[in-house]
Design a protein around this motif. Sequence first.
Motif, PDB file in Angstrom:
ATOM      1  N   LEU A 140      77.078  14.558  49.106  1.00 61.51           N
ATOM      2  CA  LEU A 140      75.780  14.712  49.768  1.00 61.51           C
ATOM      3  C   LEU A 140      75.862  14.164  51.188  1.00 61.51           C
ATOM      4  O   LEU A 140      76.153  12.973  51.386  1.00 61.51           O
ATOM      5  N   LEU A 141      75.637  15.018  52.180  1.00 62.55           N
ATOM      6  CA  LEU A 141      75.690  14.649  53.596  1.00 62.55           C
ATOM      7  C   LEU A 141      74.269  14.751  54.146  1.00 62.55           C
ATOM      8  O   LEU A 141      73.871  15.775  54.704  1.00 62.55           O
ATOM      9  N   LEU A 142      73.473  13.704  53.941  1.00 61.23           N
ATOM     10  CA  LEU A 142      72.047  13.782  54.237  1.00 61.23           C
ATOM     11  C   LEU A 142      71.569  12.577  55.029  1.00 61.23           C
ATOM     12  O   LEU A 142      71.992  11.453  54.773  1.00 61.23           O
ATOM     13  N   GLY A 143      70.639  12.837  55.963  1.00 58.66           N
ATOM     14  CA  GLY A 143      69.983  11.765  56.698  1.00 58.66           C
ATOM     15  C   GLY A 143      68.904  11.123  55.844  1.00 58.66           C
ATOM     16  O   GLY A 143      68.601  11.567  54.727  1.00 58.66           O
ATOM     17  N   GLU A 144      68.276  10.060  56.389  1.00 60.65           N
ATOM     18  CA  GLU A 144      67.366   9.248  55.589  1.00 60.65           C
ATOM     19  C   GLU A 144      66.193  10.039  55.022  1.00 60.65           C
ATOM     20  O   GLU A 144      65.908   9.963  53.826  1.00 60.65           O
ATOM     21  N   ASN A 145      65.479  10.777  55.853  1.00 60.51           N
ATOM     22  CA  ASN A 145      64.318  11.507  55.350  1.00 60.51           C
ATOM     23  C   ASN A 145      64.709  12.637  54.405  1.00 60.51           C
ATOM     24  O   ASN A 145      63.945  13.000  53.507  1.00 60.51           O
ATOM     25  N   TYR A 146      65.891  13.201  54.586  1.00 58.31           N
ATOM     26  CA  TYR A 146      66.363  14.248  53.679  1.00 58.31           C
ATOM     27  C   TYR A 146      66.709  13.647  52.317  1.00 58.31           C
ATOM     28  O   TYR A 146      66.439  14.242  51.267  1.00 58.31           O
ATOM     29  N   LEU A 147      67.298  12.447  52.324  1.00 57.48           N
ATOM     30  CA  LEU A 147      67.548  11.755  51.059  1.00 57.48           C
ATOM     31  C   LEU A 147      66.237  11.405  50.371  1.00 57.48           C
ATOM     32  O   LEU A 147      66.103  11.543  49.151  1.00 57.48           O
ATOM     33  N   ARG A 148      65.290  10.951  51.153  1.00 52.71           N
ATOM     34  CA  ARG A 148      63.992  10.611  50.588  1.00 52.71           C
ATOM     35  C   ARG A 148      63.357  11.824  49.907  1.00 52.71           C
ATOM     36  O   ARG A 148      62.711  11.695  48.867  1.00 52.71           O
ATOM     37  N   SER A 149      63.539  12.996  50.495  1.00 49.70           N
ATOM     38  CA  SER A 149      62.915  14.208  49.956  1.00 49.70           C
ATOM     39  C   SER A 149      63.431  14.560  48.561  1.00 49.70           C
ATOM     40  O   SER A 149      62.768  15.295  47.827  1.00 49.70           O
ATOM     41  N   LEU A 150      64.611  14.041  48.175  1.00 49.55           N
ATOM     42  CA  LEU A 150      65.149  14.317  46.837  1.00 49.55           C
ATOM     43  C   LEU A 150      64.355  13.600  45.751  1.00 49.55           C
ATOM     44  O   LEU A 150      64.392  13.982  44.585  1.00 49.55           O
ATOM     45  N   ASN A 151      63.676  12.505  46.167  1.00 50.74           N
ATOM     46  CA  ASN A 151      62.874  11.721  45.231  1.00 50.74           C
ATOM     47  C   ASN A 151      63.703  11.297  44.023  1.00 50.74           C
ATOM     48  O   ASN A 151      63.343  11.527  42.867  1.00 50.74           O
ATOM     49  N   PHE A 164      77.927   9.923  48.403  1.00 52.43           N
ATOM     50  CA  PHE A 164      76.934  10.069  49.466  1.00 52.43           C
ATOM     51  C   PHE A 164      77.526   9.634  50.806  1.00 52.43           C
ATOM     52  O   PHE A 164      78.111   8.544  50.899  1.00 52.43           O
ATOM     53  N   LEU A 165      77.392  10.467  51.836  1.00 55.71           N
ATOM     54  CA  LEU A 165      77.679  10.073  53.208  1.00 55.71           C
ATOM     55  C   LEU A 165      76.326   9.894  53.872  1.00 55.71           C
ATOM     56  O   LEU A 165      75.603  10.876  54.095  1.00 55.71           O
ATOM     57  N   ALA A 166      75.956   8.658  54.136  1.00 54.22           N
ATOM     58  CA  ALA A 166      74.593   8.369  54.582  1.00 54.22           C
ATOM     59  C   ALA A 166      74.587   7.150  55.481  1.00 54.22           C
ATOM     60  O   ALA A 166      75.546   6.384  55.524  1.00 54.22           O
ATOM     61  N   SER A 167      73.491   6.968  56.202  1.00 52.31           N
ATOM     62  CA  SER A 167      73.351   5.775  57.037  1.00 52.31           C
ATOM     63  C   SER A 167      73.116   4.562  56.149  1.00 52.31           C
ATOM     64  O   SER A 167      72.685   4.682  54.996  1.00 52.31           O
ATOM     65  N   GLN A 168      73.402   3.376  56.700  1.00 53.31           N
ATOM     66  CA  GLN A 168      73.210   2.143  55.936  1.00 53.31           C
ATOM     67  C   GLN A 168      71.758   2.003  55.485  1.00 53.31           C
ATOM     68  O   GLN A 168      71.482   1.567  54.371  1.00 53.31           O
ATOM     69  N   SER A 169      70.819   2.394  56.328  1.00 57.09           N
ATOM     70  CA  SER A 169      69.407   2.223  56.005  1.00 57.09           C
ATOM     71  C   SER A 169      68.925   3.203  54.939  1.00 57.09           C
ATOM     72  O   SER A 169      67.830   3.058  54.396  1.00 57.09           O
ATOM     73  N   SER A 170      69.753   4.212  54.630  1.00 57.40           N
ATOM     74  CA  SER A 170      69.339   5.228  53.654  1.00 57.40           C
ATOM     75  C   SER A 170      69.635   4.823  52.215  1.00 57.40           C
ATOM     76  O   SER A 170      69.199   5.496  51.278  1.00 57.40           O
ATOM     77  N   ARG A 171      70.388   3.753  52.035  1.00 54.03           N
ATOM     78  CA  ARG A 171      70.819   3.368  50.686  1.00 54.03           C
ATOM     79  C   ARG A 171      69.650   3.190  49.725  1.00 54.03           C
ATOM     80  O   ARG A 171      69.789   3.420  48.523  1.00 54.03           O
ATOM     81  N   LYS A 172      68.512   2.761  50.248  1.00 51.80           N
ATOM     82  CA  LYS A 172      67.378   2.474  49.361  1.00 51.80           C
ATOM     83  C   LYS A 172      66.863   3.704  48.636  1.00 51.80           C
ATOM     84  O   LYS A 172      66.162   3.595  47.625  1.00 51.80           O
ATOM     85  N   TRP A 173      67.201   4.897  49.137  1.00 55.54           N
ATOM     86  CA  TRP A 173      66.738   6.126  48.494  1.00 55.54           C
ATOM     87  C   TRP A 173      67.727   6.639  47.458  1.00 55.54           C
ATOM     88  O   TRP A 173      67.455   7.649  46.799  1.00 55.54           O
ATOM     89  N   ILE A 174      68.875   5.975  47.325  1.00 53.01           N
ATOM     90  CA  ILE A 174      69.904   6.398  46.370  1.00 53.01           C
ATOM     91  C   ILE A 174      69.845   5.454  45.172  1.00 53.01           C
ATOM     92  O   ILE A 174      70.308   4.302  45.243  1.00 53.01           O
TER      93      ILE A 174
END
Length: 704
Positions: A140-151, A164-174
């Motif tokens: 999964l190559l997704l930015g923060e809001n795109y990860l959030r959209s997966l719910n 997941f290839l994601a920013s450090q701040s995106s971890r909370k959505w995984i």
Amino acid sequence: MSMKKNNQPRILVITSCTGEKVFKPDEQLGVKDFENRTQLAIEEKKLAQYICSASEMYTGMQHLRLMEGIGLFRKSLGEKSIDVNILSAGYGLIAADRAIAPYEVTFNNMKGHEVDAWSKLLEIHEDFEKAVRDYDLVFLLLGENYLRSLNLPVITRPDQTFIFLASQSSRKWIKGLDAKTYVLGLSNADAKKYSYGLVGLKGFLFKKFAEVVVQQPELLSKLYVKPEEFALLLEPKQENIDQLELTLGVPSVAVKSSKKKGKSAIAEGAEEEEESSEFLPIPDLPPAPNLHLGMKYFIPEWDDHVDPTYNFLTDTLTPDRDPHEDEVYAHEIYPTPNYDAILVSKVVVEASKKKRQKIEEIGIHKFIRFQGEVMGDCGAFGYIKEDVPPYNTIEILDYYEKLGFNYGVSIDHLIVGPFAEVGVREMRYELTLKNAQEFIEQHRLGGYTFTPIGAAQGWSPETYAEAVKQLINMGYDYIALGGLARATSKEIIEILKAIHPHLQSHVRIHLFGVARISAIPVLRHLGVTSFDSASPLRRAWLGSGANYHTLGTKMYSAVRIPPVSRHGVRIKRVIEAGVSDSETLQKLEQNSLQLLREFDKGLRGLEETLNVLLEYDALLELPRDGLVDPALQAKRLDKHREMYADLLIDKPWQHCDCVICKEVGVEVIIFRGNDRNRRRGFHNTFAFYKRFQELLASLQGKDS
């Protein structure tokens, strides 16, 4: 473990859509069109000529690099070795071969609750759960809001592996997945590590992964079991590292240690390294044979002018002014220009039809109202993504001659970033040299009066040296080295050392996009006779520090007092998040301006002024998901208190004898709108040029 018959895991890649698309008609699909399926079908018919597959539609860097990696997979392991889905903020989760129309919707500029509502409408959560069901290994190559959209979480199985290839701040959505999960958290430090820009880094890394896997397909099965080894497969090898803008992989040069970053450190920028009070060491080579030709500073022209009668107290422009005819350039403000010459790229000339027509009518010198030398180039950055430049030699020769340029650069093609990869770089290298050969031949035959400059591109010291050697043999006595704006000084020095044996006494060397005071002595020693850079100008409004330069090495941050009435992005987001209201912000804004002006006159003390400035500043922390993080807010305030105190204690604008500081006083250190920020940029150019001239004089004194 459920595997395909060949014992390779079934692989799915899910990536995000990009704002850059192959088609961008005026009437693209918007949010309203996707809210109603019937309406969507009607609007799609209107755009029928622009419809193509999703894989072809997106042209963002992440998508391009990813699809190159997918191509490697399929070429080596078979067409069905890997599948791709794209998470579109318009169409939802779709297969890469799904036909779509151009649209303008993105999760990136949505607030958190908007992402939640919109993704629910698109049924992204449900579609994602279905999409991953039949795969063993999912990337999964997704930015923060795109990860959030997966719910997340969704239903997954323990015998699945997700990377997941994601920013450090995106971890909370995984969260909450039964599948084995590995997150490669990416940051600016990783962009530097892998020598590729943060935008597009996910796609670039997947391509690097694909390059490894096609050589060792058995790694897929190992990765399925131990996903944490994914990062190890990507570790950059120093001898073969890819380029961000230009990473040459040249040997390191011993450089005297520079000062630690602090109040006077230069802010982050595209073309500058942190400067030191020490100059870079000069290699053990004899002085270049062209030393007697001197050294000139060209400034790139980007419509850098200001309203001469701007009212700083009311923040109003002169009524009925013409932005070009009535505004003034830096060389019209200062008694003498703060540069030796000006560089104008074709992309600037063609910024608008009206502008181009005016320049063609009166010539480049009259248009920019500058009697000194003007160099023209094609603006290769403007067509970097094209397979070949969009111009031909005769067209460019006539263009330089007709507009009255003193110098004209041959048509080159940048060899940087993804365009510096094997196969691409050689083509661009040969094309640049071929164009240069044709350019000088036609220049002689056509009797053109401007001085021709041969462009040199390369990806290593050896390739640059060979290009320069060939250009000299073609008959050029002026050569410009391109693609080095983001190279380190150490890399540039290695290139110049390789070129050094080929230099002749009559040959001038220009560096595009490089201006570093600490490197001037070594650049001059190695044969550089001119360079261009807008960095001193741009630093006035780019970066959080070093906005105001001095004649020494110290630099200061400007005081941020954004106008509330114009509702810039920062103010708009603060108001939308409910952090404050327009009336309160306007009151704090005006208090800040008044206190700063009174402080300048000696009517207010340091602490009182700082407190008022920071009271406004405290409300300017950008909300994330509609909320302000108190820790980030406190950190920002501490940083700004220190920077502003340093500025207000020293009052550098009161000690500067340049025209702008004397005329507008304290207004020059306020970060607020074009007419302050660009004037501060003019001041910075004044400071840079004065230091440059003094340094040259001292070096020439040593020569004699």
